[in-house]
Design a protein around this motif. Structure first.
Motif, PDB file in Angstrom:
ATOM      1  N   ARG A  86       0.693  -1.936  -0.357  1.00 14.44           N
ATOM      2  CA  ARG A  86      -0.085  -0.531   0.031  1.00 14.44           C
ATOM      3  C   ARG A  86       1.159   1.364   0.044  1.00 14.44           C
ATOM      4  NH1 ARG A  86      -5.506  -1.446   0.365  1.00 14.44           N
ATOM      5  NH2 ARG A  86      -5.661  -3.513   1.209  1.00 14.44           N
ATOM      6  N   PHE A  87       1.373   1.850  -0.668  1.00 16.64           N
ATOM      7  CA  PHE A  87       2.642   2.019  -1.322  1.00 16.64           C
ATOM      8  C   PHE A  87       1.065   4.028  -2.459  1.00 16.64           C
ATOM      9  CE2 PHE A  87       6.017   0.304  -0.416  1.00 16.64           C
ATOM     10  CZ  PHE A  87       6.648   0.732   0.714  1.00 16.64           C
ATOM     11  N   LEU A  89      -1.457   6.253  -2.541  1.00 19.09           N
ATOM     12  CA  LEU A  89      -1.990   7.908  -1.556  1.00 19.09           C
ATOM     13  C   LEU A  89      -3.666   7.670  -1.591  1.00 19.09           C
ATOM     14  CD1 LEU A  89      -1.064  10.935  -0.107  1.00 19.09           C
ATOM     15  CD2 LEU A  89      -1.335  11.788  -2.394  1.00 19.09           C
ATOM     16  N   LEU A 138      -6.507   8.163   7.612  1.00 18.57           N
ATOM     17  CA  LEU A 138      -5.384   8.190   7.979  1.00 18.57           C
ATOM     18  C   LEU A 138      -5.080   9.749   8.576  1.00 18.57           C
ATOM     19  CD1 LEU A 138      -3.242   7.959   4.943  1.00 18.57           C
ATOM     20  CD2 LEU A 138      -3.558   5.442   7.392  1.00 18.57           C
ATOM     21  N   ARG A 142       0.467  10.914   9.362  1.00 16.86           N
ATOM     22  CA  ARG A 142       0.579  10.280   8.617  1.00 16.86           C
ATOM     23  C   ARG A 142       0.398  10.648   6.723  1.00 16.86           C
ATOM     24  NH1 ARG A 142       2.992   6.946   6.325  1.00 16.86           N
ATOM     25  NH2 ARG A 142       2.946   4.524   6.435  1.00 16.86           N
ATOM     26  N   TRP A 143      -0.704  10.922   6.214  1.00 19.70           N
ATOM     27  CA  TRP A 143      -1.097  10.880   5.453  1.00 19.70           C
ATOM     28  C   TRP A 143      -0.053  11.938   4.489  1.00 19.70           C
ATOM     29  CZ3 TRP A 143      -1.946  14.887   1.898  1.00 19.70           C
ATOM     30  CH2 TRP A 143      -2.965  14.957   0.732  1.00 19.70           C
ATOM     31  N   GLN A 145       2.836  12.070   5.284  1.00 19.93           N
ATOM     32  CA  GLN A 145       3.508  11.125   5.035  1.00 19.93           C
ATOM     33  C   GLN A 145       3.772  10.235   3.363  1.00 19.93           C
ATOM     34  OE1 GLN A 145       4.646   8.050   8.284  1.00 19.93           O
ATOM     35  NE2 GLN A 145       7.115   8.196   7.678  1.00 19.93           N
ATOM     36  N   GLN A 146       3.102   9.889   3.594  1.00 20.70           N
ATOM     37  CA  GLN A 146       2.553   8.447   2.396  1.00 20.70           C
ATOM     38  C   GLN A 146       2.594   9.441   1.058  1.00 20.70           C
ATOM     39  OE1 GLN A 146       1.830   5.577   2.411  1.00 20.70           O
ATOM     40  NE2 GLN A 146       1.438   4.576   0.753  1.00 20.70           N
ATOM     41  N   GLY A 184       8.925   4.338   7.366  1.00 21.49           N
ATOM     42  CA  GLY A 184       7.356   4.244   5.511  1.00 21.49           C
ATOM     43  C   GLY A 184       7.845   2.742   5.274  1.00 21.49           C
ATOM     44  N   HIS A 188       5.253  -0.763   6.503  1.00 20.92           N
ATOM     45  CA  HIS A 188       4.662  -1.712   4.533  1.00 20.92           C
ATOM     46  C   HIS A 188       5.445  -2.976   4.959  1.00 20.92           C
ATOM     47  CE1 HIS A 188       2.409   1.952   2.867  1.00 20.92           C
ATOM     48  NE2 HIS A 188       3.577   2.320   3.287  1.00 20.92           N
TER      49      HIS A 188
END
Length: 198
Positions: A86-87, A89, A138, A142-143, A145-146, A184, A188
């Motif tokens: 799940r990389f 966004l 998120l 966190r969002w 960072q993603q 990150g 995952h």
């Protein structure tokens, strides 16, 4: 089992395999396997990683018959079985979140706080926080960072230097960028490993 990440991307020429630090020629399968239609990150086994490294030593225009072509077909067949990481966004259709996503996509180095973003989209920070969680699953931090992981993976896969990727994302030092990236990607990898163990 330790998992490594590769990306597959369909384009007009075929499927490009990009392993961290290794580029593989575009594979043009005559009968494409049921790989994802959109660009994504797959968790790969050590066997696939070694096959990708072996294929990388072949010339870019390897013949459509022979060892390299057979190896490419086996890699594609195996990739179909690999789980997605799940990389991506998560982006909502909500206009306020979409406005933030568009702005940060254009300027990922913007380090504005969630309070500053809430003000820009005419909301309270608390309302934005609840909306972000409801729409993306998120927190704002966190969002973002993603988003940084997605941009970093894109930049590094296209050959950018770590220093340039860090600067584009607004990190004050390469070490801070590397820490974010490792944290990150480790989260995952841990999730994928748990899925394989259960």
């Amino acid at each position: 089992m330790t998992q490594q990440a590769s990306r597959t991307a369909r384009n007009a020429r075929g499927i490009a395999l990009i392993d961290r630090g290794t580029r593989v020629p575009v594979v043009q399968p005559t009968t494409p396997p049921k790989l994802p239609e959109e660009c994504c990150t797959l968790s790969i086994s050590p066997m696939i990683r070694e096959m990708v490294n072996r294929l990388a030593r072949e010339p870019a225009d390897y013949p459509s018959v022979g060892h390299a072509a057979r190896l490419a077909r086996v890699i594609l067949d195996e990739l179909v079985e690999m789980p997605r990481e799940r990389f991506n966004l998560p982006i909502s259709g909500n206009p306020k979140i979409r406005a933030i996503a568009n702005a940060l996509t254009l300027e990922p180095s913007d380090r504005s706080t969630s309070a500053e973003w809430a003000k820009r989209v005419a909301m309270s920070e608390r309302s934005l926080s609840r909306l972000m969680i409801r729409e993306t699953g998120l927190t704002f931090g966190r969002w973002r960072q993603q988003l940084h992981l997605v941009v970093a993976l894109r930049e590094l896969a296209s050959g950018a230097k770590v220093q340039n990727a860090a600067a584009e994302l607004g990190y004050s030092s390469v070490n801070a960028f590397i820490t974010m990236f490792k944290k990150g990607t480790r989260e995952h990898a841990r999730t994928v490993e748990q899925l394989h163990c259960n």
